[in-house]
Write an enzyme that holds these catalytic residues in place. Structure first.
Site, mmCIF file in Angstrom:
data_model
loop_
_atom_site.group_PDB
_atom_site.id
_atom_site.type_symbol
_atom_site.label_atom_id
_atom_site.label_comp_id
_atom_site.label_asym_id
_atom_site.label_seq_id
_atom_site.Cartn_x
_atom_site.Cartn_y
_atom_site.Cartn_z
ATOM 1 N N HIS A 114 6.699 -4.971 3.812
ATOM 2 C CA HIS A 114 7.255 -5.109 2.444
ATOM 3 C C HIS A 114 8.788 -5.121 2.451
ATOM 4 C CE1 HIS A 114 3.359 -4.468 0.313
ATOM 5 N NE2 HIS A 114 3.073 -3.780 1.397
ATOM 6 N N ASN A 143 -0.853 -3.346 -4.896
ATOM 7 C CA ASN A 143 -0.732 -4.723 -4.426
ATOM 8 C C ASN A 143 -1.198 -5.673 -5.511
ATOM 9 O OD1 ASN A 143 0.302 -4.353 -1.847
ATOM 10 N ND2 ASN A 143 -1.689 -4.344 -0.842
HETATM 11 FE FE1 HDE Z 1 1.844 0.286 2.313
HETATM 12 N N1 HDE Z 1 3.466 0.853 3.376
HETATM 13 N N2 HDE Z 1 0.639 1.012 3.784
HETATM 14 N N3 HDE Z 1 0.163 -0.416 1.364
HETATM 15 N N4 HDE Z 1 2.972 -0.470 0.893
HETATM 16 C C1 HDE Z 1 4.739 0.657 2.998
HETATM 17 O O1 HDE Z 1 6.436 2.283 3.107
HETATM 18 C C2 HDE Z 1 1.032 1.840 4.764
HETATM 19 C C3 HDE Z 1 -1.116 -0.237 1.756
HETATM 20 C C4 HDE Z 1 2.559 -1.015 -0.282
HETATM 21 O O2 HDE Z 1 8.408 -1.727 -2.624
HETATM 22 C C5 HDE Z 1 5.716 1.369 3.902
HETATM 23 O O3 HDE Z 1 8.441 2.465 2.107
HETATM 24 C C6 HDE Z 1 -0.095 2.315 5.509
HETATM 25 C C7 HDE Z 1 -2.022 -0.512 0.673
HETATM 26 C C8 HDE Z 1 3.696 -1.460 -1.049
HETATM 27 O O4 HDE Z 1 9.189 -0.135 -1.333
HETATM 28 C C9 HDE Z 1 4.816 2.119 4.885
HETATM 29 C C10 HDE Z 1 -1.174 1.699 4.957
HETATM 30 C C11 HDE Z 1 -1.222 -0.862 -0.366
HETATM 31 C C12 HDE Z 1 4.806 -1.139 -0.274
HETATM 32 C C13 HDE Z 1 3.432 1.699 4.432
HETATM 33 C C14 HDE Z 1 -0.713 0.902 3.859
HETATM 34 C C15 HDE Z 1 0.130 -0.815 0.077
HETATM 35 C C16 HDE Z 1 4.320 -0.526 0.926
HETATM 36 C C17 HDE Z 1 6.774 0.514 4.505
HETATM 37 C C18 HDE Z 1 -2.621 1.815 5.390
HETATM 38 C C19 HDE Z 1 -1.666 -1.289 -1.776
HETATM 39 C C20 HDE Z 1 6.248 -1.434 -0.615
HETATM 40 C C21 HDE Z 1 8.035 0.817 3.734
HETATM 41 C C22 HDE Z 1 -3.160 3.058 5.084
HETATM 42 C C23 HDE Z 1 -2.416 -0.300 -2.468
HETATM 43 C C24 HDE Z 1 6.867 -0.379 -1.465
HETATM 44 C C25 HDE Z 1 7.707 1.917 2.877
HETATM 45 C C26 HDE Z 1 8.260 -0.780 -1.837
HETATM 46 C C27 HDE Z 1 5.149 -0.040 1.937
HETATM 47 C C28 HDE Z 1 2.341 2.168 5.030
HETATM 48 C C29 HDE Z 1 -1.572 0.114 3.072
HETATM 49 C C30 HDE Z 1 1.221 -1.177 -0.790
HETATM 50 C C31 HDE Z 1 5.054 1.860 6.352
HETATM 51 C C32 HDE Z 1 -0.055 3.247 6.688
HETATM 52 C C33 HDE Z 1 -3.553 -0.384 0.706
HETATM 53 C C34 HDE Z 1 3.677 -2.127 -2.422
HETATM 54 O O5 HDE Z 1 4.935 3.503 4.763
#
Ligand code: HDE
Length: 703
Positions: A85, A158
C-alpha cells in the site's frame, strides 16, 4: 511562528471536538514561510545561497554549519515507503450517524446523530511502489480513521470484499509472489507475471479474491466510485454488554464504475496520477464524495448459519444478510501537505474504540500485530502516534514515557501505577466509566494449541462460483480478458496449466475461454457450477446517481468550429455540473473558445464522453493528415471513446468526423447525432448518467 502548545496533550480541553477542532489542531502545527527570513533549524538567520569556502574557488570549509544543516536534513527527507500500500492518496472529512445506534453499540460516534466525527481516509494500491501509476490492476486499500471523542477507530479495509488468504502467516508469501521479481525488480505494480500465478495456482484459496481483482473491481475508474469492505467480521457491543457480529461496508453515493483494461493501461502512460487528481479536483471544486457506512448484522445465536463467518476468503452474501446503513462520510478537505498527512498517517487495525471488538478471524489477529510493528519501521519511533495526523482528538494520559522523538514534556516524577504520590492518576477507566468494553467471549471448551486451518477454508470454489455467476456477460468478458492478459504474461507453461486447472474448478466455460487465449489445452469439465448468484456484486447493475456532476467531457475543436454550437453543449453540461474542456490544436483563446487541452496534452481515455460540434472548416482540419495531426489524433480520440463504450455526440459537420472514425449506431448505442447540439442536450446528459454502452463490447463466441 506556529503555536504548538495549544493542542499538544489534552486536545479535548484545549480544542474541543469535531472537524473544526481537528482542522485547528493541524493548523496549530502548520508552518508558513510568508514574510519570514531564512533560518537554520536552530533558528539562526543565514544567507545560504553559497557554501563557505576559502576563496571563491577554494576548498569548502568544515565549519559551514548552514551548509551542513541544509544538506543533512535533505539527506534524510525520505522514510521507508509502506511495504504494501505504498502508493496512496488521502483526504479529510467527517462522519455522521443517521440515528442513535445504541441498541447495537456503545461507540459514541454511532450514537449521536448530527454529531460530526472528523475522519481521514487513505486510498491505496497494494503492490506498486510510491511512484507507481494509479490505474494498475490491483486490490485497492480503503483505510478510514475516525477521530472520535473516545479515541481513534481505524477501519483499515479494501475495495474488494474477500481476501486472498485466511491466515496472516501466509501474507508475506502472497505479497512476495505478487511483488516484482527480486532478481530484476520487474514488473512493477501488478500480478501479471509468473511468481504471482505460481502462487495463485498452487494455493487455490486465493481464487475467489483473484476473480474479484481480475474483474472491474481491480481497475477502479475513480476512488469516489468504489465500495469499501472491512473484510473481517467484527463485533459490536452495546452498553448492556450484548454483542453481535458485523461486516462493515462502505457504499459510495456516486455509484460504482471501473475502467476497461485497455483504458487503464493507456491512462497509466498518459496520467499516472489519474486517481489522485480525480479525488483532489472533486474536493477542490466542492463536489464532495460521500460514502455510506453500513453493516451486515449477524446475531450471535445465528452465527452457525454462516460457518464461514470468520473466514476472510469468504463473504456473507447480501442476498442472505442485507446491509443496514448506519451513517454517511463526506470527504470535504484536501490535505495541506502530502508527507505530513498522507505519508505519515499510521493506520492500525488495533486502533479500536469501546463498542467495537475483534473476532477470532486469524487474518485479523495477525494484522493486529503487523501494523504497529511496521509503523515503527516507517516512522522510527513508538512515538509516531504523537504526529499531528496521528494524535487522538480527545487527549492521551498514561504512564508511557520517553522513546525517540518524544514531543511531550510529562510533568512530575510519577510514571507508574498505582501511586500515592500522584493521587493514583491517571485513574483506571472501568467499563462502566467509559472504559473499553472487553467482550467476555467463551473459548471453545477443551481446545488444544494447534497449527491447523478450519475446515471451511477447504471450500475454495463455491464463493468463487457465486462471484463469477453474479457478473453480467460484459463483466465476465472483462474478467476473461483480464485473465488472458495476466496468465498470458506467465512464461512458464506449468504455471499457466495449474491456473487453468484452478479456474476449471470454478467453471469449465471460464477455464476454456481463458485457456484458449494462453495456449493451454481446453480442459474437460471436472465440476458442476452451482448456478448460485447474489446481489450487490455486479458493478454494472449498481444504480447510477441521476445527475452528471463531475463527469468529464471533451469537446473536440479546431479553428473554424461553430462557436455557437460548441458553446451550447459546453454551457449546458457545465451548468449540469460536468467538468467540460475544449480540446484544440493549441492552448488559449481560439476564436472565442478557451482551449484548456490540446490533442497532445490529453486523450479520450481521460474523459467520460466526447463531443464533436459543427464547423466544416474545423472538421476538415481535424480529419486531414497534416503536420498538426500526423497520426490522425482527433480520429484516434473518437475511436478510443467508441472502443471504450463511452457516449459520443456530434452535430452538423462534426458527424463527418464520427463517420471517418467508423463510429456506428444510434442513441441506443450511445451515439448522438443531430443538426445542432441544442437538439441533443438531454439525450447526451442521460447517456453520461448511464456511463457506458457495454453492447459495443466484443463478446467471445460460444465455445
Ligand atoms: Fe494490510 N498491511 N495486511 N491488509 N493494509 C498494511 O501497514 C497486513 C490486509 C490494508 O493507507 C501495512 O501501515 C497483514 C487486509 C490497507 O496506510 C502492513 C495482512 C486488508 C493498508 C500490513 C494484511 C488490508 C494496509 C503496510 C494479513 C483489508 C494501507 C503499511 C493478515 C481488510 C493503510 C502499513 C494505509 C497496510 C499488513 C491484510 C488493508 C505491513 C500482515 C485483509 C488499506 O502492516
Amino acid at each position: 511562528m506556529a503555536n504548538h502548545s495549544a493542542c499538544q496533550n489534552d486536545a479535548s480541553k484545549a480544542c474541543g471536538s469535531g472537524q473544526k477542532a481537528m482542522e485547528e489542531r493541524l493548523e496549530a502545527f502548520s508552518l508558513d514561510n510568508k514574510n519570514t527570513q531564512e533560518t537554520t533549524t536552530t533558528g539562526v538567520k543565514v544567507d545560504n545561497r553559497n557554501t563557505l569556502k576559502a576563496g571563491c574557488q577554494g576548498p569548502s570549509l568544515m565549519q559551514d554549519f548552514a551548509f551542513q544543516d541544509k544538506i543533512m536534513h535533505f539527506d534524510h527527507e525520505r522514510i521507508p515507503e509502506r511495504v504494501v500500500h505504498a502508493r496512496g492518496v488521502g483526504a479529510h472529512g467527517y462522519f455522521e450517524a443517521y440515528k442513535d445506534w445504541s441498541d447495537l453499540t456503545a461507540a459514541d460516534f454511532l450514537r449521536n446523530p448530527g454529531k460530526k466525527t472528523p475522519v481521514f481516509v487513505r486510498f491505496s494500491t497494494v503492490l506498486g511502489s510510491r511512484g507507481s501509476p494509479d490505474t494498475v490492476r490491483d486490490v485497492r486499500g480503503f483505510a478510514t480513521r475516525f477521530y472520535t471523542d473516545e479515541g481513534l477507530f481505524d477501519l483499515v479495509g479494501n475495495v474488494i470484499a474477500p481476501f486472498f488468504v485466511h491466515d496472516a502467516i501466509k501474507f508475506p508469501d502472497i505479497i512476495h509472489s505478487g511483488k516484482p521479481h527480486p532478481s530484476t525488480e520487474v514488473p512493477q505494480a501488478g500480478t501479471a507475471h509468473d511468481t504471482a500465478y505460481d502462487f495463485f495456482g498452487s494455493f487455490p484459496e486465493t481464487i475467489h479474491t483473484v476473480l474479484w481483482a481480475l474483474s472491474g473491481r481491480g481497475i477502479a475508474k475513480s476512488l469516489r466510485q468504489v465500495d469499501g469492505f472491512g473484510v473481517h467480521t467484527f463485533r459490536l457491543i452495546n452498553e448492556q454488554g450484548k454483542s453481535i457480529f458485523v461486516k462493515f461496508h462502505w457504499k459510495p453515493l456516486q455509484g460504482l464504475s471501473n475502467l476497461l483494461w485497455d483504458e487503464a493501461q493507456k491512462i497509466g502512460g498518459k496520467n499516472i496520477d489519474f486517481h489522485r487528481q480525480d479525488l483532489y479536483t472533486a474536493i477542490a471544486k466542492g463536489d464532495y464524495p460521500e460514502y455510506e457506512l453500513g453493516v451486515q448484522i449477524i446475531k450471535e445465536e445465528d452465527a452457525n448459519k454462516y460457518p464461514y463467518l470468520l473466514d476472510p476468503t469468504k463473504l456473507v452474501p447480501e442476498s442472505l444478510v442485507p446491509v443496514t446503513p448506519l451513517g454517511k462520510m463526506t470527504l470535504n478537505r484536501n490535505v495541506e501537505n502530502f508527507f505530513a498527512e498522507t505519508e505519515q498517517v499510521a493506520f492500525c487495525v488495533s486502533r479500536i474504540v469501546r463498542g467495537i471488538g475483534f473476532t477470532n478471524d486469524s487474518l485479523l489477529q495477525g494484522r493486529l500485530f503487523s501494523y504497529p510493528d511496521t509503523q515503527i519501521n516507517r516512522m522510527n519511533s513508538v512515538n509516531n502516534m504523537q504526529l499531528p495526523i496521528n494524535r487522538p482528538i480527545n487527549g492521551v494520559h498514561n504512564n508511557q514515557r520517553d522513546g525517540y522523538m518524544q514531543t511531550n514534556i510529562h510533568k512530575g516524577d510519577v510514571s507508574y501505577f498505582p501511586n500515592h504520590l500522584g493521587g493514583n492518576a491517571p485513574a483506571i477507566a472501568e467499563e462502566n466509566q467509559g472504559g473499553y468494553i472487553e467482550y467476555p467471549e467463551k473459548i471453545e471448551p477443551g481446545a488444544t494449541k494447534i497449527r491447523e486451518q478450519v475446515s471451511t477454508v477447504d471450500d475454495h470454489y463455491s464463493q468463487a462460483q457465486l462471484y463469477w455467476n453474479s457478473l453480467t456477460v460484459y463483466e465476465k468478458q472483462q474478467t476473461v480478458d483480464g485473465l488472458r492478459f495476466e496468465v498470458g504474461k506467465s512464461v512458464d507453461l506449468g504455471v499457466r496449466k495449474r491456473m487453468i486447472d484452478v479456474l476449471n474448478h470454478v467453471d469449465n466455460g471460464l477455464a476454456r475461454r481463458v485457456a484458449a487465449g494462453v495456449n493451454v489445452p481446453l480442459p474437460d469439465k471436472v465440476t458442476d457450477n452451482s448456478g448460485h448468484t447474489t446481489v450487490g456484486l455486479s458493478i454494472e447493475e449498481r444504480p447510477h446517481p441521476p445527475h452528471i456532476k463531475t463527469k468529464t467531457v471533451a469537446i473536440l475543436t479546431a479553428p473554424g468550429t461553430n462557436v455557437k454550437d460548441a458553446k451550447a453543449i459546453y454551457d449546458f453540461l457545465k451548468k449540469e455540473g460536468a467538468y467540460v474542456e475544449y480540446v484544440g490544436p493549441a492552448l488559449g483563446d481560439q476564436e472565442g473558445l478557451e482551449i484548456t487541452q490540446t490533442y497532445t496534452t490529453t486523450s479520450s481515455v481521460l474523459f467520460d464522453a466526447v463531443y464533436v460540434p459543427d464547423g466544416s472548416e474545423a472538421i476538415k482540419k481535424l480529419t486531414t493528415k497534416q503536420s498538426t495531426f500526423p497520426y490522425g489524433e482527433p480520429l484516434v480520440f473518437v475511436m478510443d471513446a467508441f472502443r471504450h463504450c463511452k457516449p459520443i455526440g456530434a452535430s452538423g459537420a462534426g458527424v463527418e468526423l464520427l463517420k471517418l472514425a467508423k463510429v456506428e449506431g444510434g442513441e441506443k448505442d450511445g451515439v448522438f447525432i443531430g443538426e445542432q447540439s441544442s437538439g441533443l442536450l438531454e439525450g447526451f446528459k442521460h447517456a453520461l448518467i448511464k456511463q457506458r454502452y457495454w453492447t459495443r463490447m466484443a463478446l467471445d463466441p460460444p465455445m
